[in-house]
Every structure is written in structure tokens, then in C-alpha cells.
Scaffold this active site. Sequence first.
Site, short mmCIF file in Angstrom:
data_model
loop_
_atom_site.label_atom_id
_atom_site.label_comp_id
_atom_site.label_asym_id
_atom_site.label_seq_id
_atom_site.Cartn_x
_atom_site.Cartn_y
_atom_site.Cartn_z
CG MET A 30 -51.25 -1.30 -4.89
SD MET A 30 -52.40 -0.42 -5.89
CE MET A 30 -53.26 0.52 -5.17
N GLY A 31 -47.96 -0.21 -1.39
CA GLY A 31 -47.26 0.59 -0.66
C GLY A 31 -47.97 1.81 0.21
CG HIS A 37 -50.58 -2.25 3.73
ND1 HIS A 37 -50.70 -0.85 3.78
CD2 HIS A 37 -51.08 -2.67 2.44
CE1 HIS A 37 -51.41 -0.25 2.75
NE2 HIS A 37 -51.61 -1.25 1.93
CD GLN A 153 -57.34 -7.04 -4.18
OE1 GLN A 153 -57.29 -5.80 -4.92
NE2 GLN A 153 -56.66 -6.82 -3.08
CB SER A 186 -53.31 3.91 1.14
OG SER A 186 -52.62 2.75 1.50
P1 AMP Z 1 -53.26 -2.14 -1.17
O1 AMP Z 1 -51.94 -1.64 -0.86
O2 AMP Z 1 -54.38 -1.34 -0.96
O3 AMP Z 1 -53.31 -2.84 -2.45
O4 AMP Z 1 -53.36 -3.24 0.00
C1 AMP Z 1 -52.43 -4.71 -0.05
C2 AMP Z 1 -52.98 -5.59 0.85
O5 AMP Z 1 -53.41 -5.08 2.18
C3 AMP Z 1 -54.33 -6.12 0.33
O6 AMP Z 1 -54.50 -7.58 0.57
C4 AMP Z 1 -55.44 -5.29 1.21
O7 AMP Z 1 -56.55 -6.07 1.22
C5 AMP Z 1 -54.61 -5.48 2.60
N1 AMP Z 1 -54.99 -4.23 3.38
C6 AMP Z 1 -55.33 -3.10 2.92
N2 AMP Z 1 -55.98 -2.15 4.18
C7 AMP Z 1 -56.16 -3.36 5.03
C8 AMP Z 1 -56.70 -3.14 6.31
N3 AMP Z 1 -57.15 -2.22 6.96
N4 AMP Z 1 -56.90 -4.32 7.09
C9 AMP Z 1 -56.24 -5.45 6.66
N5 AMP Z 1 -55.82 -5.53 5.12
C10 AMP Z 1 -55.89 -4.31 4.82
#
Ligand code: AMP
Length: 282
Positions: A30-31, A37, A153, A186
Site C-alpha cells: 500500500m506504499g 517492504h 493475512q 507505515s
Molecule cells: P502494506 O503496505 O502494509 O500492505 O504491506 C505490504 C507488504 O509488506 C505486506 O505483505 C506486509 O506484510 C509486508 N510488511 C509490512 N511491514 C513489514 C515488516 N515490518 N516486515 C516484513 N514485511 C512487512
Amino acid sequence: MKRVSTVAALRRELGKLRKNGKTVGLVPTMGALHEGHLTLVRKARAKCDVVVVSVFVNPLQFGPNEDFASYPRRLARDAALLKGCGVDLLFAPTAETFYEPDHQTMIVSPKVQSMYCGQYRPGHFSGALTVVAKLFFAAQPDFAFFGKKDWQQAWLIEKMTRDLNWPIRIVKVPTVRGKDGLALSSRNEYLSEAERAGAPAIRAALVALEKSFRAGERRVALLKRNAERTIEKAGGKIQYLEIASCRTLMPLKALDEEAVVLVAAFFGKTRLIDNIELKNRR
Ligand code: AMP
């Protein structure tokens, strides 16, 4: 790095890149990208010939009282970071072009989608599964990368992929943390200084729980209570803390199979999640 904003353009560009049996890796985000990420992106870069990253704040996975409007959006910065990681294609659609104006079809996973985070965020996982399904069909990746930070998820996505026989390998990447153990998110930027100082207690509580488990403690209620206390002492308000089966995600009463501790807690108005796996080592 090419940047596209429609499914048609994504398919066109991927058609050119996919030639000669090249493997495609997809990283949905989601940026507002952070090291968590980017770690997924680097894993994809190392494993796949072609790397596609999507940046899309998915309205379907936000509840009416959630932070959809205020969720951080910084596409120019994200694009520069992704270019630096050697990404081939950035897919950044708008909600208007990605969803039909009267979008109706949803993916549901009735049992697990309404547990844990889903109990408090009705519709969230259905929205997340639906966008991931759309992204999977748009990009048709060989591998898709998800963070274990969002354990439920990742479990639901893996289950969807298996249940529907999609030929996509789900790669689950360990959580990336700050020096003090707080999982990068984020949403951490919403925390005040005092809340930010208390928030690493979530990780500390989970690490202590796992240590106690390794030392032989098997009383689920006691393990949970101690962890809850640690988080509460640091100013956190627990939304749920559960120990679930890694296999089925159902809550466990006895720790006789691989388990995962799932927690959501509020620091101020900010809701944070984390987890730790409990593995019986013989
Ligand atoms: P989001 O932008 O929050 O939807 O996250 C996108 C992807 O990044 C998802 O698969 C999250 O599980 C992963 N992600 C977010 N934060 C972390 C983190 N701290 N460590 C590893 N993966 C992450």
C-alpha cells in the site's frame, strides 16, 4: 523501471518481459514504503527474473471509521526507492481505474476472516483477499511475497491460493524490526513520542512468552496473561492476544502443535499488530 497504472498496460509490459520462461515475482504493497517492504522487494529481486511491485491503498480493506483518507501516500518517493532496488515494473493504479464503478465480487474465507484482526475489522480480510486476487490475475506471477508481520493475512492468502489451485508460490518473509524490536509499519508514524517509547513492549512481551515456552511452560492462560501484563504496563491496550495453530489458525488450548501468538494492541489511537511463532523443538 516502468511505471504503469492500468491492468492493460501492466499486462502489455509483462508480456514483453515474460518471454523465454522468465519468472515473475509480485510484491503487493500500500506504499509509504519502509525497510520491511523493501526487504520483500529484495527477496523478490534475488529470486525472480522480473519483479513487479504494486502500490495501491485499497479502499476495500478499510472500514468506514478507519484511516483510508489519512493513510500516508508518497508515490514519488516510493518509486525512487523501488527503482533503487532494481524493480522492473511499478503498478500504481487508482481506485477508479482498478475497480469497476459498481465492483461487487468479493473473495471470502468465512472461517478465519472474521477471527483475530477480522473480528475487529469486519470486511478487512475480504477486501485484502479480493485485491490480492485481482493483482494475481493482473500480473500472473510465479511467486508472490508477503510479510509475516501480517501473519493472518499471509495465512489467508496462502490458503486462498491453495484452495483455488492457483499456480503461485507464496513466499513469507520474516518481520523487519527497528533496533528496539518494534515491527516496522507505515502506521508507526501516527505514534506520539511517549507511545513510540512504549510500543516495543509488544515485541518484548512476545519474546518473553516464547522464551518461557522454550523453557517448558505450556500453560496457555499463564503465557497469555504474562504477555498481556507486559504490554499493559507499557501503556498498551490489548485488543486481542491469542495463541493459534499455525496449520488451522484456530485458537489452541494445548500447545501440542506449531503455534503462533497473535496480538493487536492500541498505543493511544494507533493500533499495532505483531506475532511470534512457537515451535516445539525436540
Ligand atoms: P502494506 O503496505 O502494509 O500492505 O504491506 C505490504 C507488504 O509488506 C505486506 O505483505 C506486509 O506484510 C509486508 N510488511 C509490512 N511491514 C513489514 C515488516 N515490518 N516486515 C516484513 N514485511 C512487512
